[in-house]
Design a protein around this motif. Sequence first.
Motif, PDB file in Angstrom:
ATOM      1  N   SER A   1     -16.553 -92.191  62.429  1.00 17.09           N
ATOM      2  CA  SER A   1     -17.122 -91.099  63.222  1.00 17.09           C
ATOM      3  C   SER A   1     -16.257 -89.858  63.072  1.00 17.09           C
ATOM      4  O   SER A   1     -15.033 -89.936  62.963  1.00 17.09           O
ATOM      5  CB  SER A   1     -17.234 -91.491  64.691  1.00 17.09           C
ATOM      6  N   GLU A   2     -16.917 -88.720  63.033  1.00 14.88           N
ATOM      7  CA  GLU A   2     -16.230 -87.450  62.850  1.00 14.88           C
ATOM      8  C   GLU A   2     -15.888 -86.851  64.203  1.00 14.88           C
ATOM      9  O   GLU A   2     -16.699 -86.832  65.115  1.00 14.88           O
ATOM     10  CB  GLU A   2     -17.115 -86.506  62.036  1.00 14.88           C
ATOM     11  N   SER A   3     -14.638 -86.378  64.313  1.00  9.77           N
ATOM     12  CA  SER A   3     -14.171 -85.824  65.578  1.00  9.77           C
ATOM     13  C   SER A   3     -14.867 -84.511  65.883  1.00  9.77           C
ATOM     14  O   SER A   3     -14.882 -83.591  65.068  1.00  9.77           O
ATOM     15  CB  SER A   3     -12.655 -85.596  65.527  1.00  9.77           C
ATOM     16  N   SER A   4     -15.432 -84.463  67.057  1.00 10.75           N
ATOM     17  CA  SER A   4     -16.080 -83.240  67.536  1.00 10.75           C
ATOM     18  C   SER A   4     -16.358 -83.443  69.005  1.00 10.75           C
ATOM     19  O   SER A   4     -15.977 -84.456  69.593  1.00 10.75           O
ATOM     20  CB  SER A   4     -17.389 -82.989  66.777  1.00 10.75           C
ATOM     21  N   ALA A   5     -17.015 -82.465  69.639  1.00  9.41           N
ATOM     22  CA  ALA A   5     -17.356 -82.604  71.049  1.00  9.41           C
ATOM     23  C   ALA A   5     -18.218 -83.833  71.257  1.00  9.41           C
ATOM     24  O   ALA A   5     -18.123 -84.519  72.277  1.00  9.41           O
ATOM     25  CB  ALA A   5     -18.082 -81.362  71.540  1.00  9.41           C
ATOM     26  N   GLN A   6     -19.085 -84.135  70.271  1.00 13.01           N
ATOM     27  CA  GLN A   6     -19.938 -85.310  70.316  1.00 13.01           C
ATOM     28  C   GLN A   6     -19.674 -86.146  69.072  1.00 13.01           C
ATOM     29  O   GLN A   6     -20.044 -85.753  67.969  1.00 13.01           O
ATOM     30  CB  GLN A   6     -21.411 -84.884  70.372  1.00 13.01           C
ATOM     31  N   PRO A   7     -19.011 -87.320  69.206  1.00 14.58           N
ATOM     32  CA  PRO A   7     -18.734 -88.152  68.025  1.00 14.58           C
ATOM     33  C   PRO A   7     -20.028 -88.488  67.288  1.00 14.58           C
ATOM     34  O   PRO A   7     -21.065 -88.707  67.909  1.00 14.58           O
ATOM     35  CB  PRO A   7     -18.099 -89.413  68.627  1.00 14.58           C
ATOM     36  N   GLY A   8     -19.963 -88.508  65.966  1.00 17.75           N
ATOM     37  CA  GLY A   8     -21.158 -88.810  65.197  1.00 17.75           C
ATOM     38  C   GLY A   8     -20.837 -89.273  63.792  1.00 17.75           C
ATOM     39  O   GLY A   8     -19.697 -89.162  63.326  1.00 17.75           O
ATOM     40  N   LEU A   9     -21.849 -89.824  63.112  1.00 16.57           N
ATOM     41  CA  LEU A   9     -21.700 -90.331  61.751  1.00 16.57           C
ATOM     42  C   LEU A   9     -22.533 -89.496  60.795  1.00 16.57           C
ATOM     43  O   LEU A   9     -23.626 -89.040  61.137  1.00 16.57           O
ATOM     44  CB  LEU A   9     -22.157 -91.789  61.680  1.00 16.57           C
ATOM     45  N   SER A  10     -22.016 -89.318  59.604  1.00 14.30           N
ATOM     46  CA  SER A  10     -22.718 -88.602  58.538  1.00 14.30           C
ATOM     47  C   SER A  10     -23.402 -89.612  57.623  1.00 14.30           C
ATOM     48  O   SER A  10     -22.741 -90.487  57.058  1.00 14.30           O
ATOM     49  CB  SER A  10     -21.729 -87.747  57.741  1.00 14.30           C
ATOM     50  N   VAL A  11     -24.721 -89.497  57.484  1.00 19.54           N
ATOM     51  CA  VAL A  11     -25.462 -90.390  56.591  1.00 19.54           C
ATOM     52  C   VAL A  11     -24.924 -90.290  55.175  1.00 19.54           C
ATOM     53  O   VAL A  11     -24.734 -91.303  54.485  1.00 19.54           O
ATOM     54  CB  VAL A  11     -26.973 -90.063  56.628  1.00 19.54           C
ATOM     55  N   LYS A  12     -24.658 -89.073  54.731  1.00 21.37           N
ATOM     56  CA  LYS A  12     -24.168 -88.853  53.374  1.00 21.37           C
ATOM     57  C   LYS A  12     -22.862 -89.610  53.129  1.00 21.37           C
ATOM     58  O   LYS A  12     -22.678 -90.250  52.081  1.00 21.37           O
ATOM     59  CB  LYS A  12     -23.966 -87.362  53.130  1.00 21.37           C
ATOM     60  N   LYS A  13     -21.960 -89.560  54.087  1.00 23.59           N
ATOM     61  CA  LYS A  13     -20.668 -90.236  53.931  1.00 23.59           C
ATOM     62  C   LYS A  13     -20.812 -91.755  54.020  1.00 23.59           C
ATOM     63  O   LYS A  13     -20.109 -92.495  53.333  1.00 23.59           O
ATOM     64  CB  LYS A  13     -19.682 -89.720  54.976  1.00 23.59           C
ATOM     65  N   LEU A  14     -21.712 -92.214  54.882  1.00 23.88           N
ATOM     66  CA  LEU A  14     -21.921 -93.655  54.988  1.00 23.88           C
ATOM     67  C   LEU A  14     -22.410 -94.242  53.668  1.00 23.88           C
ATOM     68  O   LEU A  14     -21.974 -95.312  53.243  1.00 23.88           O
ATOM     69  CB  LEU A  14     -22.936 -93.974  56.095  1.00 23.88           C
ATOM     70  N   LEU A  15     -23.321 -93.540  53.003  1.00 20.16           N
ATOM     71  CA  LEU A  15     -23.883 -94.042  51.749  1.00 20.16           C
ATOM     72  C   LEU A  15     -22.852 -94.123  50.631  1.00 20.16           C
ATOM     73  O   LEU A  15     -23.039 -94.851  49.652  1.00 20.16           O
ATOM     74  CB  LEU A  15     -25.061 -93.161  51.319  1.00 20.16           C
ATOM     75  N   GLU A  16     -21.753 -93.403  50.784  1.00 16.16           N
ATOM     76  CA  GLU A  16     -20.687 -93.437  49.779  1.00 16.16           C
ATOM     77  C   GLU A  16     -19.728 -94.596  49.982  1.00 16.16           C
ATOM     78  O   GLU A  16     -18.906 -94.897  49.112  1.00 16.16           O
ATOM     79  CB  GLU A  16     -19.905 -92.113  49.808  1.00 16.16           C
ATOM     80  N   LEU A  17     -19.807 -95.255  51.129  1.00 16.16           N
ATOM     81  CA  LEU A  17     -18.893 -96.365  51.405  1.00 16.16           C
ATOM     82  C   LEU A  17     -19.209 -97.562  50.504  1.00 16.16           C
ATOM     83  O   LEU A  17     -20.356 -97.751  50.087  1.00 16.16           O
ATOM     84  CB  LEU A  17     -19.003 -96.790  52.868  1.00 16.16           C
ATOM     85  N   GLU A  18     -18.180 -98.371  50.230  1.00 16.99           N
ATOM     86  CA  GLU A  18     -18.344 -99.543  49.373  1.00 16.99           C
ATOM     87  C   GLU A  18     -18.068-100.824  50.142  1.00 16.99           C
ATOM     88  O   GLU A  18     -17.281-100.844  51.100  1.00 16.99           O
ATOM     89  CB  GLU A  18     -17.392 -99.459  48.173  1.00 16.99           C
ATOM     90  N   TYR A  19     -18.728-101.888  49.687  1.00 19.16           N
ATOM     91  CA  TYR A  19     -18.549-103.204  50.299  1.00 19.16           C
ATOM     92  C   TYR A  19     -18.890-104.253  49.250  1.00 19.16           C
ATOM     93  O   TYR A  19     -19.816-104.062  48.457  1.00 19.16           O
ATOM     94  CB  TYR A  19     -19.484-103.348  51.506  1.00 19.16           C
ATOM     95  N   PRO A  20     -18.169-105.373  49.211  1.00 16.63           N
ATOM     96  CA  PRO A  20     -18.489-106.431  48.250  1.00 16.63           C
ATOM     97  C   PRO A  20     -19.802-107.127  48.635  1.00 16.63           C
ATOM     98  O   PRO A  20     -19.898-107.711  49.713  1.00 16.63           O
ATOM     99  CB  PRO A  20     -17.312-107.397  48.353  1.00 16.63           C
ATOM    100  N   ILE A  21     -20.781-107.068  47.774  1.00 17.15           N
ATOM    101  CA  ILE A  21     -22.116-107.591  48.080  1.00 17.15           C
ATOM    102  C   ILE A  21     -22.604-108.486  46.938  1.00 17.15           C
ATOM    103  O   ILE A  21     -22.557-108.082  45.763  1.00 17.15           O
ATOM    104  CB  ILE A  21     -23.109-106.429  48.289  1.00 17.15           C
ATOM    105  N   PRO A  22     -23.083-109.694  47.254  1.00 18.50           N
ATOM    106  CA  PRO A  22     -23.650-110.543  46.192  1.00 18.50           C
ATOM    107  C   PRO A  22     -24.921-109.900  45.629  1.00 18.50           C
ATOM    108  O   PRO A  22     -25.736-109.353  46.371  1.00 18.50           O
ATOM    109  CB  PRO A  22     -23.976-111.852  46.923  1.00 18.50           C
ATOM    110  N   LYS A  23     -25.095-109.980  44.330  1.00 21.70           N
ATOM    111  CA  LYS A  23     -26.242-109.342  43.697  1.00 21.70           C
ATOM    112  C   LYS A  23     -27.540-110.115  43.920  1.00 21.70           C
ATOM    113  O   LYS A  23     -28.625-109.543  43.897  1.00 21.70           O
ATOM    114  CB  LYS A  23     -25.988-109.184  42.190  1.00 21.70           C
ATOM    115  N   ASN A  24     -27.425-111.413  44.137  1.00 22.59           N
ATOM    116  CA  ASN A  24     -28.600-112.253  44.269  1.00 22.59           C
ATOM    117  C   ASN A  24     -29.171-112.146  45.687  1.00 22.59           C
ATOM    118  O   ASN A  24     -28.511-112.477  46.672  1.00 22.59           O
ATOM    119  CB  ASN A  24     -28.220-113.711  43.974  1.00 22.59           C
TER     120      ASN A  24
END
Length: 397
Positions: free
Chosen positions: A110-133
């Motif tokens: 979450s980005e610091s501001s008067a109202q905490p929030g998440l950026s869709v653009k930044k979330l989509l850039e995150l990585e996680y190990p995921i099985p392909k099947n």
Amino acid sequence: MVKKKSIFPLTKLSDVVSMKSGESITAERITSEGKFPCFGGNGLRGYTTTFTHDGSYTLIGRQGALCGNVTFVSGRFYASEHAIVVTPKKETDIKFMSYVLYDMNLNQYSESSAQPGLSVKKLLELEYPIPKNKEEQAAIAEALSNIDSLISALQKLIEKKKSIKQGALQELLTGKKRLPGFSVEWRQALFGDLFDFLPTNAFTRDQMTDNGTIQNVHYGDILTKYGACLDMAKTDVPYLLESVSVRKYSESSYVRAGDVIIADTAEDSTVGKCVELVNVHGKVLSGQHTMLCRPKVTFAPKFLGYYMNAGCFHNQMLPFITGIKVSSISKANISTLVLKYPTLVEEQQAIAQVFSDMDDEIAQLEKKLAKYQQIKQGMMQELLTGRIRLKEGETNA
């Protein structure tokens, strides 16, 4: 964020899902009843007459202190602008992604501001190990969903048991319902005629430790940790530091079994919550912002703890509670409260036993719930890293 020791390939979220904020909606359109659930930044907000989505999706809270919370939703629902709707791509199982997103602890982004929030653009850039099947993803999701079902069923059972107890408190502690074998008329007396107030102390949290020789019952623990009865043989109660001087306290100031300690300060109407002390061994003092009350007459063990926390007694305090940010009640006002209680100690004991048995049952269920929740965490660690494989022919120790 990288999942440690995973055998699955690191994958950008944008490769497996798409994300988009929901649609705006006014508060007037959200009601407590309706055809379609409406989800916002903190989960379910209420119900509406229209829907934005139909199918299975994962929702992420986009704004607010709880942003990043994850909810799996299936069917027709309305997603407000404060929720991010996650849609799976062709080879992605959406329920599996719900567990992945939960495990990623998205609130940390979450980005610091008067109202905490998440950026869709930044979330989509995150990585996680995921099985392909996709089949393997679905198998993992099913295994975790099964333990979630057990957890949910147990939570509902615990809530049901607590509701039954509340109903029993209302009936048995007011005399509306009598236990078999008892018909003697109940007594009525003022609190001040039944109890003596004994000295307490003003020791703070900073003056307490995990070990020592004198235990100290703190008002904050009464309000948040302890039940109606505090069994000193079963509950961890902090000690005072050895450097604290308690020489001014006489032997009569130390808590005895059967004493009741009332929290006289709180941030809300829970002020007045109390505990009855059970199995007291050694020296115990009543701490800061408490009233130590010793019965002048004999009561059955645990009866006062249940009675004085029940609505029939505690609700009498409400007109006397003072303060704005911090609520409190005085000894003078407590003294005017009325206790109507069974004349026979045997009836008191029978009533206390009913509630003690209920508490024991609820405690066992809560232990079982904690065990299931621990099992789920272990399963997530094993399955989401691939250390245990569920797809046929693929196993890893």
